[in-house]
Design a protein around this motif. Structure first.
Motif, PDB file in Angstrom:
ATOM      1  N   ILE A  62       4.598  -2.564   6.473  1.00 56.53           N
ATOM      2  CA  ILE A  62       5.308  -3.043   5.559  1.00 56.53           C
ATOM      3  C   ILE A  62       5.910  -4.440   6.163  1.00 56.53           C
ATOM      4  N   GLN A  63       5.930  -5.434   5.384  1.00 53.29           N
ATOM      5  CA  GLN A  63       6.377  -6.619   5.861  1.00 53.29           C
ATOM      6  C   GLN A  63       7.019  -7.313   4.495  1.00 53.29           C
ATOM      7  N   PHE A  64       8.348  -7.695   4.885  1.00 55.29           N
ATOM      8  CA  PHE A  64       9.276  -8.497   3.659  1.00 55.29           C
ATOM      9  C   PHE A  64      10.130  -9.341   4.621  1.00 55.29           C
ATOM     10  N   HIS A  65      10.214 -10.826   3.674  1.00 54.32           N
ATOM     11  CA  HIS A  65      11.140 -11.729   4.304  1.00 54.32           C
ATOM     12  C   HIS A  65      12.675 -11.166   4.099  1.00 54.32           C
TER      13      HIS A  65
ATOM     14  N   VAL B 177       6.168   8.575   3.542  1.00 57.35           N
ATOM     15  CA  VAL B 177       6.574   7.952   2.690  1.00 57.35           C
ATOM     16  C   VAL B 177       5.746   6.701   2.489  1.00 57.35           C
ATOM     17  N   MET B 178       5.813   5.974   3.582  1.00 57.81           N
ATOM     18  CA  MET B 178       5.034   4.435   3.680  1.00 57.81           C
ATOM     19  C   MET B 178       3.460   4.768   3.390  1.00 57.81           C
ATOM     20  N   THR B 179       2.833   5.761   3.576  1.00 55.28           N
ATOM     21  CA  THR B 179       1.707   5.805   3.140  1.00 55.28           C
ATOM     22  C   THR B 179       1.361   6.098   1.501  1.00 55.28           C
ATOM     23  N   ARG B 180       2.372   6.807   0.952  1.00 53.35           N
ATOM     24  CA  ARG B 180       2.377   7.044  -0.511  1.00 53.35           C
ATOM     25  C   ARG B 180       2.765   5.608  -1.268  1.00 53.35           C
ATOM     26  N   MET B 181       3.499   4.782  -0.485  1.00 51.69           N
ATOM     27  CA  MET B 181       4.063   3.519  -0.959  1.00 51.69           C
ATOM     28  C   MET B 181       2.721   2.540  -1.267  1.00 51.69           C
ATOM     29  N   THR B 182       1.755   2.801  -0.411  1.00 50.62           N
ATOM     30  CA  THR B 182       0.528   1.893  -0.478  1.00 50.62           C
ATOM     31  C   THR B 182      -0.225   2.232  -1.866  1.00 50.62           C
ATOM     32  N   ILE B 183       0.010   3.068  -2.644  1.00 49.00           N
ATOM     33  CA  ILE B 183      -0.665   3.207  -3.932  1.00 49.00           C
ATOM     34  C   ILE B 183       0.380   3.451  -5.133  1.00 49.00           C
TER      35      ILE B 183
ATOM     36  N   SER C  43       4.314  -8.068  -6.375  1.00 54.00           N
ATOM     37  CA  SER C  43       5.274  -7.685  -5.428  1.00 54.00           C
ATOM     38  C   SER C  43       5.972  -8.826  -4.817  1.00 54.00           C
ATOM     39  N   SER C  44       6.979  -8.282  -4.368  1.00 55.82           N
ATOM     40  CA  SER C  44       7.577  -9.237  -3.439  1.00 55.82           C
ATOM     41  C   SER C  44       7.770  -9.095  -1.932  1.00 55.82           C
ATOM     42  N   PHE C  45       6.958  -8.181  -1.559  1.00 53.34           N
ATOM     43  CA  PHE C  45       6.831  -7.938  -0.175  1.00 53.34           C
ATOM     44  C   PHE C  45       5.315  -7.042   0.023  1.00 53.34           C
ATOM     45  N   ARG C  46       4.916  -7.067   1.000  1.00 52.09           N
ATOM     46  CA  ARG C  46       3.713  -6.416   1.244  1.00 52.09           C
ATOM     47  C   ARG C  46       3.755  -5.161   1.840  1.00 52.09           C
ATOM     48  N   CYS C  47       2.774  -4.078   1.458  1.00 50.62           N
ATOM     49  CA  CYS C  47       2.517  -2.946   1.822  1.00 50.62           C
ATOM     50  C   CYS C  47       1.146  -2.474   1.902  1.00 50.62           C
TER      51      CYS C  47
ATOM     52  N   LEU D  38       8.475   1.368  -8.060  1.00 50.86           N
ATOM     53  CA  LEU D  38       8.628   2.474  -7.039  1.00 50.86           C
ATOM     54  C   LEU D  38       8.494   2.127  -5.719  1.00 50.86           C
ATOM     55  N   ARG D  39       7.474   1.228  -5.545  1.00 51.35           N
ATOM     56  CA  ARG D  39       7.389   0.657  -4.066  1.00 51.35           C
ATOM     57  C   ARG D  39       8.701   0.153  -3.371  1.00 51.35           C
TER      58      ARG D  39
END
Length: 300
Positions: free
Chosen positions: A97-100, A141-147, A20-24, A152-153
């Motif tokens: 969600i954390q992204f540079h 949407v964010m909750t679904r993204m965790t899995i 992954s390129s970011f955290r979720c 897709l994330r």
């Protein structure tokens, strides 16, 4: 009075998971004394259920269910969940969600298609709060993204940012001129003091001298340091924390105004009433009545 818990330095080094390129992720345990921290990554935090105090830059405010906030790069922030009236939210979750800013390339968000998102990310340098109805929608949407699988994330992250960039009711949090000191030594000292305050602000006898001593500074130097680091005087900071708690007590309990003022850390009710009116534009009694009326209307 017990010794404060020592905490790690406030600058966080965030590393995405492999692939992954970011955290979720889902962050739990928000009942613990929160760390006043910052990081270069942009952060979107959603709290589904829970109440407490949110600190973003020099803004101190309450949060409730479906709280959604976008935090810009290097903007200090923390969430402190409520522990009062016998209730302890020790496992309410937060989807984060954390992204540079450059995680998709240095000029990715400068493309014409992302103009609205780029403007929103610039505004997020002060922190942006979104209304609860937006929070509930985006939080799902964010909750679904965790899995979800990484591809897709990423797609859904761009969709979330696009949706938020078109929200006309987003509100900035910290003041326009907020510019805290970001040196490692001052951050560590600020975190130590803010952590101590979060544990003791309900004590009406918490003094300027006690906090200066805790920071190993003389009172005059401590006053300058605290204003520079947080954007507020110590009195302003304490009053906002106390009024935030008082608001939740007024909404969630039938305690008398006097008992609310004492529970929140005010030495006398007349001073509490003055500060509350200055902060909320109404008396504590009016605040409670308006909340009760709004709740009853929503349930009819």
């Amino acid at each position: 009075m017990g010794q404060p818990v020592m905490v790690k330095p406030t600058f966080e080094k965030l590393i995405p998971t492999i692939g992954s390129s970011f955290r979720c992720f889902d962050r739990t345990g928000l009942n613990l004394p929160s760390r006043w921290h910052r990081h270069p990554e942009i952060e979107l935090t959603y709290v589904d259920r829970g109440t407490g105090t949110r600190l973003v830059g020099d803004n101190i405010d309450s949060y409730r269910d479906h709280d959604l906030v976008l935090i810009g790069s290097d903007l200090p922030h923390t969430w402190q969940s409520d522990q009062y009236l016998g209730r302890k939210y020790d496992r309410h979750s937060a989807i984060v969600i954390q992204f540079h800013p450059d995680f998709l390339g240095e000029q990715f968000f400068e493309l014409p298609e992302f103009e609205a998102i780029s403007m929103m990310l610039t505004s997020a340098r002060r922190g942006l709060w979104f209304p609860a109805e937006v929070g509930e929608q985006i939080g799902a949407v964010m909750t679904r993204m965790t899995i979800e699988p990484p591809v897709l994330r990423l797609i859904h992250l761009l969709e979330v940012l696009s949706e938020l960039s078109s929200c006309p009711s987003a509100e900035p949090l910290s003041s326009q001129g907020f510019a805290p000191s970001l040196t490692s030594a001052s951050e560590t000292r600020t975190e130590k003091v803010c952590h101590y305050i979060s544990q003791h602000f309900r004590n009406p006898n918490l003094s300027h001298e006690e906090l200066a001593s805790h920071a190993c500074m003389n009172p005059s130097a401590f006053s300058r340091f605290f204003k520079q680091s947080t954007g507020k005087t110590l009195t302003e900071y304490l009053n906002e924390l106390r009024i935030g708690l008082a608001c939740r007590l007024l909404m969630d309990s039938d305690m008398s105004i006097l008992d609310v003022s004492l529970e929140a850390g005010f030495a006398n009710v007349s001073y509490f009433n003055r500060r509350f009116r200055e902060s909320r534009g109404m008396t504590p009694r009016e605040y409670r009545r308006r909340y009760t009326e709004a709740t009853e209307t929503s349930n009819t």
